[in-house]
Write a protein that holds these residues in place. Structure first.
Motif, PDB file in Angstrom:
ATOM      1  N   ASN A  57       0.838  -1.145   0.032  1.00  0.00           N
ATOM      2  CA  ASN A  57       0.017   0.086   0.092  1.00  0.00           C
ATOM      3  C   ASN A  57       0.652   1.321   0.037  1.00  0.00           C
ATOM      4  O   ASN A  57       1.237   1.646   1.000  1.00  0.00           O
ATOM      5  N   PRO A  58       1.133   1.819  -1.051  1.00  0.00           N
ATOM      6  CA  PRO A  58       1.927   2.908  -1.314  1.00  0.00           C
ATOM      7  C   PRO A  58       1.513   4.353  -0.695  1.00  0.00           C
ATOM      8  O   PRO A  58       2.191   5.174  -0.314  1.00  0.00           O
ATOM      9  N   PHE A  59       0.132   4.339  -0.273  1.00  0.00           N
ATOM     10  CA  PHE A  59      -0.470   5.379   0.269  1.00  0.00           C
ATOM     11  C   PHE A  59      -1.347   4.937   1.359  1.00  0.00           C
ATOM     12  O   PHE A  59      -2.496   4.877   1.369  1.00  0.00           O
ATOM     13  N   HIS A  60      -0.676   5.004   2.409  1.00  0.00           N
ATOM     14  CA  HIS A  60      -1.310   4.074   3.702  1.00  0.00           C
ATOM     15  C   HIS A  60      -1.981   5.265   4.531  1.00  0.00           C
ATOM     16  O   HIS A  60      -1.317   5.555   5.646  1.00  0.00           O
ATOM     17  N   GLY A  61      -3.104   5.638   4.098  1.00  0.00           N
ATOM     18  CA  GLY A  61      -3.713   6.463   5.235  1.00  0.00           C
ATOM     19  C   GLY A  61      -5.141   6.623   4.516  1.00  0.00           C
ATOM     20  O   GLY A  61      -5.623   6.037   3.677  1.00  0.00           O
ATOM     21  N   GLY A  62      -5.968   7.321   5.641  1.00  0.00           N
ATOM     22  CA  GLY A  62      -7.507   7.321   5.182  1.00  0.00           C
ATOM     23  C   GLY A  62      -8.202   6.215   4.813  1.00  0.00           C
ATOM     24  O   GLY A  62      -8.190   5.073   5.587  1.00  0.00           O
ATOM     25  N   SER A  63      -9.021   6.151   3.925  1.00  0.00           N
ATOM     26  CA  SER A  63      -9.718   4.738   3.656  1.00  0.00           C
ATOM     27  C   SER A  63      -8.788   3.704   3.224  1.00  0.00           C
ATOM     28  O   SER A  63      -9.291   2.602   3.400  1.00  0.00           O
ATOM     29  N   HIS A  64      -7.806   4.027   2.388  1.00  0.00           N
ATOM     30  CA  HIS A  64      -6.981   2.900   2.011  1.00  0.00           C
ATOM     31  C   HIS A  64      -6.261   2.224   3.175  1.00  0.00           C
ATOM     32  O   HIS A  64      -6.176   0.935   3.295  1.00  0.00           O
ATOM     33  N   ARG A  65      -5.932   3.032   4.387  1.00  0.00           N
ATOM     34  CA  ARG A  65      -5.402   2.300   5.419  1.00  0.00           C
ATOM     35  C   ARG A  65      -6.470   1.553   6.274  1.00  0.00           C
ATOM     36  O   ARG A  65      -6.515   0.437   6.645  1.00  0.00           O
ATOM     37  N   ALA A  66      -7.823   2.346   6.430  1.00  0.00           N
ATOM     38  CA  ALA A  66      -8.786   1.642   7.107  1.00  0.00           C
ATOM     39  C   ALA A  66      -9.291   0.385   6.429  1.00  0.00           C
ATOM     40  O   ALA A  66      -9.475  -0.678   7.281  1.00  0.00           O
ATOM     41  N   LEU A 119      -0.267 -11.829  -3.986  1.00  0.00           N
ATOM     42  CA  LEU A 119       0.138 -10.482  -3.697  1.00  0.00           C
ATOM     43  C   LEU A 119      -1.127  -9.432  -3.941  1.00  0.00           C
ATOM     44  O   LEU A 119      -1.970  -9.897  -4.983  1.00  0.00           O
ATOM     45  N   PHE A 120      -1.327  -8.486  -2.991  1.00  0.00           N
ATOM     46  CA  PHE A 120      -2.307  -7.580  -2.848  1.00  0.00           C
ATOM     47  C   PHE A 120      -1.964  -6.254  -3.111  1.00  0.00           C
ATOM     48  O   PHE A 120      -1.057  -6.002  -2.209  1.00  0.00           O
ATOM     49  N   CYS A 121      -2.517  -5.407  -3.747  1.00  0.00           N
ATOM     50  CA  CYS A 121      -2.085  -3.937  -4.015  1.00  0.00           C
ATOM     51  C   CYS A 121      -3.131  -3.039  -4.185  1.00  0.00           C
ATOM     52  O   CYS A 121      -4.354  -3.665  -4.482  1.00  0.00           O
ATOM     53  N   THR A 122      -3.054  -1.851  -3.993  1.00  0.00           N
ATOM     54  CA  THR A 122      -4.064  -1.016  -4.294  1.00  0.00           C
ATOM     55  C   THR A 122      -3.862  -0.184  -5.821  1.00  0.00           C
ATOM     56  O   THR A 122      -2.857  -0.498  -6.153  1.00  0.00           O
TER      57      THR A 122
END
Length: 372
Positions: free
Chosen positions: A7-16, A67-70
């Motif tokens: 997760n290159p942008f680990h914040g907000g809804s991505h992190r949640a 592998l799982f990514c956003t």
């Protein structure tokens, strides 16, 4: 199953999303992240960062199954840069948003390099997950329309049907209160509105506040709690509205404490959205689960994720919105319990988006990928 999640942008809804899934999953996750800053640089830099970091990690020849990514990762670049044991893993990409149809204030501001990165990521993945059917259709249809306008872009159109074929809809989990919403207090007056969206232009704050100004001019009593996350570059309308809404404001600003946030939702009558961009609507659905009547645009993902009650939707025009709010304020004056029975129905409807349900569905979907 052991999963490598990037997760290159680990914040907000991505992190949640990832934290919520990992917490309840029956699978084991190794999570690699970068902070939620400088999103453009994260999309450009994330692949080489993770590839280099994992290249020097202990051997993982048989360690990971998937592998799982956003959507913030350029998966094609990562697979080209990573060591073979990682590059050859079955890969799932989750599209929280996309850079081809994400709204910008002016279309000339859109950097289509990032849109093409999204296309390459989707093409490189074994499975593409979208947070809503609306988002799936919005992005893949936009690709079909956009690629032919690029140099030699028509040659890429035969790749689009495969994207449809390997795409699925998996809604993100939301936090559902354990108990059904309690009846609103008969002594609670007047109408209490809540804003839960980000403080950004794509959420249409000008429409929302213009409707409130109209209510003021008409002498309609109301209270408002303006929540949601704010950022360094917040639209000026928020500061302006805070000044002329002094008498109506109950709460103003993001609440870090989730219990405090839920307490505000439980006292509100209605959650209002005026967004011109919403690929799912986590915050609105959490407000509905807490007992708020939704009033949202008749567009985007809202008709898909909310109950099919026409009174929940508006045309995103300030005058129409003000009329609906004024009528509803009058109903509450006559009958404070106008929605009490319906609140339980709304709560039961949105429970399907709770983590207890979503986690099992997504775990099973990963297992099907490995069996295929």
């Amino acid at each position: 199953m052991k999963i490598l999640a990037l997760n290159p942008f680990h914040g907000g809804s991505h992190r949640a999303f990832l934290n919520g899934w990992i917490k309840g999953s029956r699978h084991q996750f190794d999570l690699e992240t970068l902070s939620a800053h400088h999103w453009k640089w994260r999309m450009r830099q994330g692949a080489i960062h993770f590839a280099n970091k994992l290249k020097h990690a202990p051997s993982t020849e048989t360690e990971y199954d998937l592998l799982f990514c956003t959507d913030m990762l350029n998966l094609a670049e990562f697979r080209g840069l990573a060591k073979p044991s990682l590059a050859n893993l079955p890969a799932v990409v989750y599209f929280h948003e996309n850079q081809l149809t994400y709204p910008v204030q002016e279309e000339r501001e859109r950097d289509l390099h990032f849109a093409f990165s999204n296309f390459l990521t989707a093409h490189s993945a074994d499975a593409i997950w979208f947070n809503s059917g609306y988002h799936q259709h919005d992005f893949l249809t936009a690709l079909e329309n956009w690629l032919p306008r690029m140099p030699e872009g028509k040659s890429l159109l035969p790749l689009i049907p495969a994207l449809w074929e390997k795409s699925e809809v998996h809604s993100p989990g939301i936090n559902i209160p354990e108990c059904e919403p309690a009846p609103r207090s008969p002594s609670q007056k007047p109408l209490h509105l809540v804003w839960v969206s980000r403080w950004e232009h794509d959420k249409g704050p000008e429409i929302f506040f213009e409707a409130l100004r109209l209510l003021q001019q008409r002498g309609t009593s109301f209270q408002v709690s303006v929540l949601g996350e704010s950022y360094a570059q917040t639209p000026e309308i928020f500061a302006e509205a805070r000044n002329w809404l002094k008498k109506e404001i109950m709460h103003w600003g993001y609440l870090e404490d989730y219990t405090e946030y839920q307490n505000v939702l439980r006292t509100a009558d209605m959650v209002v959205s005026t967004a011109n961009h919403e690929f799912f609507g986590i915050a609105v659905l959490e407000a509905v689960a807490a007992g708020c009547r939704p009033l949202v645009p008749d567009a985007l993902a809202y008709p898909e994720v909310l109950p099919s009650d026409r009174s929940f939707f508006h045309d995103n025009q300030p005058g129409t919105l003000a009329n609906i709010l004024e009528d509803y304020a009058g109903q509450l004056t006559e009958n404070r319990h106008v929605d009490d029975q319906q609140r339980v129905t709304w709560y039961q409807f949105v429970r399907k988006y709770g983590w207890n349900s979503c986690t099992g569905r997504m775990d099973a979907a990963l297992e099907r990928i490995l069996r295929s």
